[in-house]
Design a protein around this motif. Structure first.
Motif, PDB file in Angstrom:
ATOM      1  N   ASP A 139     -49.190  70.755  18.736  1.00 46.30           N
ATOM      2  CA  ASP A 139     -50.651  70.903  18.705  1.00 46.30           C
ATOM      3  C   ASP A 139     -51.070  72.072  19.595  1.00 46.30           C
ATOM      4  O   ASP A 139     -50.371  72.439  20.541  1.00 46.30           O
ATOM      5  CB  ASP A 139     -51.328  69.616  19.201  1.00 46.30           C
ATOM      6  CG  ASP A 139     -52.713  69.393  18.596  1.00 46.30           C
ATOM      7  OD1 ASP A 139     -52.859  68.513  17.720  1.00 46.30           O
ATOM      8  OD2 ASP A 139     -53.659  70.116  19.007  1.00 46.30           O
ATOM      9  N   SER A 196     -56.628  66.208   1.061  1.00 43.23           N
ATOM     10  CA  SER A 196     -57.833  65.396   1.264  1.00 43.23           C
ATOM     11  C   SER A 196     -58.316  64.986  -0.126  1.00 43.23           C
ATOM     12  O   SER A 196     -57.940  65.604  -1.133  1.00 43.23           O
ATOM     13  CB  SER A 196     -58.897  66.266   1.942  1.00 43.23           C
ATOM     14  OG  SER A 196     -60.177  65.701   1.805  1.00 43.23           O
ATOM     15  N   PRO A 214     -61.571  61.748  15.314  1.00 46.47           N
ATOM     16  CA  PRO A 214     -62.461  62.669  16.039  1.00 46.47           C
ATOM     17  C   PRO A 214     -63.052  63.739  15.121  1.00 46.47           C
ATOM     18  O   PRO A 214     -64.218  64.133  15.297  1.00 46.47           O
ATOM     19  CB  PRO A 214     -61.536  63.274  17.101  1.00 46.47           C
ATOM     20  CG  PRO A 214     -60.531  62.188  17.356  1.00 46.47           C
ATOM     21  CD  PRO A 214     -60.290  61.551  16.012  1.00 46.47           C
TER      22      PRO A 214
HETATM   23  N1  LIG Z   1     -60.430  62.365   8.929  1.00 49.97           N
HETATM   24  C1  LIG Z   1     -60.625  62.483   7.623  1.00 49.97           C
HETATM   25  O1  LIG Z   1     -61.565  61.923   7.034  1.00 49.97           O
HETATM   26  C2  LIG Z   1     -59.673  63.293   6.798  1.00 49.97           C
HETATM   27  C3  LIG Z   1     -59.656  63.078   5.417  1.00 49.97           C
HETATM   28  C4  LIG Z   1     -58.790  63.839   4.635  1.00 49.97           C
HETATM   29  C5  LIG Z   1     -57.957  64.766   5.222  1.00 49.97           C
HETATM   30  N2  LIG Z   1     -58.001  64.957   6.574  1.00 49.97           N
HETATM   31  C6  LIG Z   1     -57.100  65.965   7.139  1.00 49.97           C
HETATM   32  O2  LIG Z   1     -56.195  65.315   8.020  1.00 49.97           O
HETATM   33  C7  LIG Z   1     -55.762  66.240   9.023  1.00 49.97           C
HETATM   34  C8  LIG Z   1     -55.949  65.612  10.386  1.00 49.97           C
HETATM   35  O3  LIG Z   1     -57.334  65.403  10.585  1.00 49.97           O
HETATM   36  P1  LIG Z   1     -57.938  64.329  11.603  1.00 49.97           P
HETATM   37  O4  LIG Z   1     -59.108  63.744  10.931  1.00 49.97           O
HETATM   38  O5  LIG Z   1     -56.862  63.476  12.133  1.00 49.97           O
HETATM   39  O6  LIG Z   1     -58.530  65.347  12.694  1.00 49.97           O
HETATM   40  P2  LIG Z   1     -58.383  65.493  14.260  1.00 49.97           P
HETATM   41  O7  LIG Z   1     -59.416  66.492  14.637  1.00 49.97           O
HETATM   42  O8  LIG Z   1     -58.364  64.173  14.913  1.00 49.97           O
HETATM   43  O9  LIG Z   1     -56.913  66.149  14.403  1.00 49.97           O
HETATM   44  C9  LIG Z   1     -56.652  67.475  14.058  1.00 49.97           C
HETATM   45  C10 LIG Z   1     -55.656  68.040  15.051  1.00 49.97           C
HETATM   46  O10 LIG Z   1     -55.333  69.392  14.642  1.00 49.97           O
HETATM   47  C11 LIG Z   1     -55.217  70.165  15.822  1.00 49.97           C
HETATM   48  N3  LIG Z   1     -55.390  71.589  15.534  1.00 49.97           N
HETATM   49  C12 LIG Z   1     -56.521  72.235  15.161  1.00 49.97           C
HETATM   50  N4  LIG Z   1     -56.301  73.553  15.075  1.00 49.97           N
HETATM   51  C13 LIG Z   1     -54.994  73.747  15.383  1.00 49.97           C
HETATM   52  C14 LIG Z   1     -54.172  74.905  15.479  1.00 49.97           C
HETATM   53  N5  LIG Z   1     -54.655  76.150  15.250  1.00 49.97           N
HETATM   54  N6  LIG Z   1     -52.873  74.750  15.821  1.00 49.97           N
HETATM   55  C15 LIG Z   1     -52.371  73.512  16.084  1.00 49.97           C
HETATM   56  N7  LIG Z   1     -53.110  72.383  16.024  1.00 49.97           N
HETATM   57  C16 LIG Z   1     -54.406  72.505  15.676  1.00 49.97           C
HETATM   58  C17 LIG Z   1     -56.318  69.627  16.735  1.00 49.97           C
HETATM   59  O11 LIG Z   1     -56.122  70.007  18.105  1.00 49.97           O
HETATM   60  C18 LIG Z   1     -56.201  68.141  16.480  1.00 49.97           C
HETATM   61  O12 LIG Z   1     -55.305  67.519  17.394  1.00 49.97           O
HETATM   62  C19 LIG Z   1     -56.578  67.517   8.799  1.00 49.97           C
HETATM   63  O13 LIG Z   1     -55.804  68.436   8.051  1.00 49.97           O
HETATM   64  C20 LIG Z   1     -57.758  67.029   7.981  1.00 49.97           C
HETATM   65  O14 LIG Z   1     -58.313  68.069   7.196  1.00 49.97           O
HETATM   66  C21 LIG Z   1     -58.827  64.235   7.386  1.00 49.97           C
END
Ligand SMILES: NC(=O)c1ccc[n+]([C@@H]2O[C@H](COP(=O)([O-])OP(=O)(O)OC[C@H]3O[C@@H](n4cnc5c(N)ncnc54)[C@H](O)[C@@H]3O)[C@@H](O)[C@H]2O)c1
Length: 274
Positions: free
Chosen positions: A36, A138, A191
């Protein structure tokens, strides 16, 4: 694939879906590299996991996935620590319609880079053990998004890339031993989604229909899917060796595998002259 003693590499692994999947992999007896850009949260996440699952089984590597050199270094540190790699989860993601070039770089380009750089550590014909690459899409990778058109483009890109890689590499799977799948969750309580409650934050990121989205998230976030449910289904997909080229839709109503119609010319290698 039996996940015991396997090694997982998870980008965006200190928060939300990535963290929940890292923890579940550890519960299945795997070892995990949590990757991360957020090093403060990374140190906290890994010390929490180390207390529960043992220091020998989890490392944090700081890595900005928009930097190819960081990704390569993260793979090297993972191999140096564990001596093998079995699961790559390209999961890091952001939501930013204004800075869509950065979003494309984090959500899509980095997943392609992670797949290409990671392949050489997985491939059986290059000294690896085979394995599985799981890219994070997603529900917005399968249908139009009212509020997030550029985000939807990155997530459609993940589905297209992952299915195409699986299709392209399938004929030689006995040689390289690598499967390619993606998951397409609907709104999940993380988050990232909690950050959508603030209209100011939505406006700063150029997200369409900001007020309506903020209202929707504020009213519904407590009832949204929990990360443990997404992680459970991800683990099932990782372990299922019959799945290659799968796009797994995960909703509160259950799981479905999306299978767009195939075009015979592009999907059947027999039609391509080698
Ligand atoms: N939460 C939802 O509803 C949802 C639904 C579908 C898909 N997603 C996808 O799931 C994945 C995780 O999302 P989440 O909801 O757990 O979000 P989150 O914000 O909790 O986690 C995302 C993580 O990615 C890290 N990150 C961001 N930019 C980065 C970089 N340049 N290099 C390394 N790490 C980086 C952040 O520090 C964070 O720890 C994402 O790809 C998101 O698009 C989320």
């Amino acid at each position: 694939m039996n996940l015991k003693d396997k090694v997982g590499f998870i980008t965006g692994g200190v928060s939300g879906i990535g963290y929940a999947t890292a923890e579940l992999l550890l519960q299945h007896g795997a070892k995990v590299a949590v990757i991360d850009v957020n090093s403060e949260a990374g140190r906290t996440a890994v010390s929490n996991l180390a207390v529960k699952y043992g220091e020998a089984n989890v490392i944090f590597v700081k890595c900005d996935v928009t930097e190819d050199g960081d990704i390569e270094e993260a793979f090297k540190q993972t191999i140096a620590k564990y001596g093998r790699l079995d699961v790559i989860m390209n999961n890091a993601g952001i939501l930013n319609e204004s800075n869509y070039k950065l979003m494309i770089s984090v959500n899509l380009t980095a997943a392609i880079t992670g797949t290409m750089l990671g392949m050489k550590y997985l491939r059986k014909d290059q000294g690896g053990n085979g394995g599985v690459i799981l890219n994070m899409s997603s529900i917005s990778g399968l249908k139009p998004s009212l509020c997030l058109p550029a985000y939807a483009a990155t997530k459609h890109g993940i589905v297209g890339y992952t299915r195409s890689m699986a299709n392209s590499m399938a004929a030689d799977i006995n040689v390289h031993g690598v499967r390619f799948n993606c998951v397409c969750p609907e709104f999940t309580d993380t988050p990232m989604v909690r950050s959508l409650e603030s209209v100011d934050s939505l406006n700063r990121r150029g997200i369409h229909h900001a007020q309506a989205l903020s209202n929707y998230v504020s009213e519904n976030v407590d009832g949204m899917i929990k990360v443990s449910y997404i992680a459970d289904n991800i683990i099932k997909l990782l372990a299922d060796e019959t799945k290659n080229g799968a796009a797994m839709l995960i909703t509160s109503k259950g799981v479905a595998f999306i299978d767009p119609p195939e075009h015979p010319y592009f999907s059947d290698r027999a039609n391509l002259k080698r």
